[in-house]
Scaffold this motif. Structure first.
Motif, short mmCIF file in Angstrom:
data_model
loop_
_atom_site.label_atom_id
_atom_site.label_comp_id
_atom_site.label_asym_id
_atom_site.label_seq_id
_atom_site.Cartn_x
_atom_site.Cartn_y
_atom_site.Cartn_z
N GLN A 16 123.53 54.57 -8.32
CA GLN A 16 124.55 55.14 -9.19
C GLN A 16 125.61 54.08 -9.51
O GLN A 16 125.71 53.05 -8.84
N ALA A 17 126.42 54.34 -10.50
CA ALA A 17 127.41 53.37 -10.95
C ALA A 17 128.47 53.08 -9.88
O ALA A 17 128.97 51.97 -9.80
N ASP A 18 128.81 54.06 -9.08
CA ASP A 18 129.85 53.87 -8.06
C ASP A 18 129.27 53.62 -6.67
O ASP A 18 129.99 53.73 -5.67
N SER A 19 128.02 53.25 -6.58
CA SER A 19 127.38 53.11 -5.26
C SER A 19 127.97 51.97 -4.44
O SER A 19 128.09 52.08 -3.21
N ILE A 20 128.36 50.86 -5.07
CA ILE A 20 128.93 49.73 -4.32
C ILE A 20 130.28 50.13 -3.71
O ILE A 20 130.53 49.84 -2.53
N ALA A 21 131.12 50.79 -4.47
CA ALA A 21 132.43 51.22 -3.95
C ALA A 21 132.26 52.23 -2.81
O ALA A 21 132.94 52.13 -1.77
N ARG A 22 131.34 53.16 -2.97
CA ARG A 22 131.09 54.14 -1.91
C ARG A 22 130.50 53.45 -0.67
O ARG A 22 130.85 53.78 0.46
N ALA A 23 129.62 52.48 -0.89
CA ALA A 23 128.99 51.76 0.22
C ALA A 23 130.03 50.94 1.00
O ALA A 23 130.01 50.91 2.23
N GLN A 24 130.95 50.28 0.30
CA GLN A 24 131.99 49.52 0.98
C GLN A 24 132.89 50.44 1.80
O GLN A 24 133.21 50.15 2.95
N SER A 25 133.27 51.55 1.22
CA SER A 25 134.13 52.50 1.92
C SER A 25 133.43 53.07 3.16
O SER A 25 134.02 53.12 4.25
#
Length: 188
Positions: free
Chosen positions: A72-81
């Motif tokens: 998904q488009a926000d997967s990197i931000a969610r993964a970092q969090s």
């Protein structure tokens, strides 16, 4: 006379006065030697414990971050969090809640890689999450004492560092079952 010829009397041996303190000196040197090995065991034992705790935190970070890599488009931000939260939830440096005042994981501690694992990426096609961190300034007891006694803190530093790294992905590690298994119905 016959008994004296068979068993001649021997003079009683008395200890020499010059050897009376030799046991004390030997025991003192042995205790000093033993204390040195105990100090080395404590220092390396502490580094080993901190390394194990840090590896547990990196494993949790990588697994949590990889779970969020769904394209998904926000997967990197969610993964970092998720990775930072899971990694920092673990206690490091002898189970210190704040990691003994040392820096904890940040989003920069997590690197994402594409499916071929050769290049780092920050796009939504990341498939691997790698968490790595170095815990610096771990207090060492024996080396700190040696530095204080000798005055040479460069040769005997009072702190040490350990590092850990972990990689995880959402994909299964096995694509097929290595054992040919089959379920058969019971006869009758």
């Amino acid at each position: 006379p016959l008994l004296q010829s068979l068993f001649p009397m021997r003079p009683i041996l008395r200890p020499r006065r010059s050897q009376q303190g030799a046991v004390i000196v030997t025991v003192a040197l042995f205790m000093l030697f033993l204390l040195g090995f105990m100090g080395i065991a404590l220092d390396f034992g502490r580094l080993f414990i901190v390394r194990t705790e840090l590896q547990t935190a990196m494993d949790a970070c990588a697994l949590a971050a990889a779970q969020e890599l769904d394209g998904q488009a926000d997967s990197i931000a969610r993964a970092q969090s998720a990775g930072v939260t899971a990694g920092n939830a673990n206690r490091v440096n002898l189970q210190s809640a704040n990691w003994a005042g040392q820096p904890q994981l940040t989003p920069g501690s997590i690197v994402f890689r594409a499916a071929d694992y050769t290049e780092t990426t920050v796009s939504n096609n990341a498939r691997y999450a790698q968490c790595q961190h170095t815990q610096a300034s771990i207090q060492l007891w024996l080396l700190q004492m040696l530095g204080a006694f000798s005055g040479d803190t460069a040769l005997f530093p009072n702190t040490g560092s350990v590092g850990a790294s972990a990689v995880a992905t959402r994909a299964s590690s096995l694509t097929t079952c290595p054992l040919p298994l089959m379920l058969r119905p019971a006869p009758g």
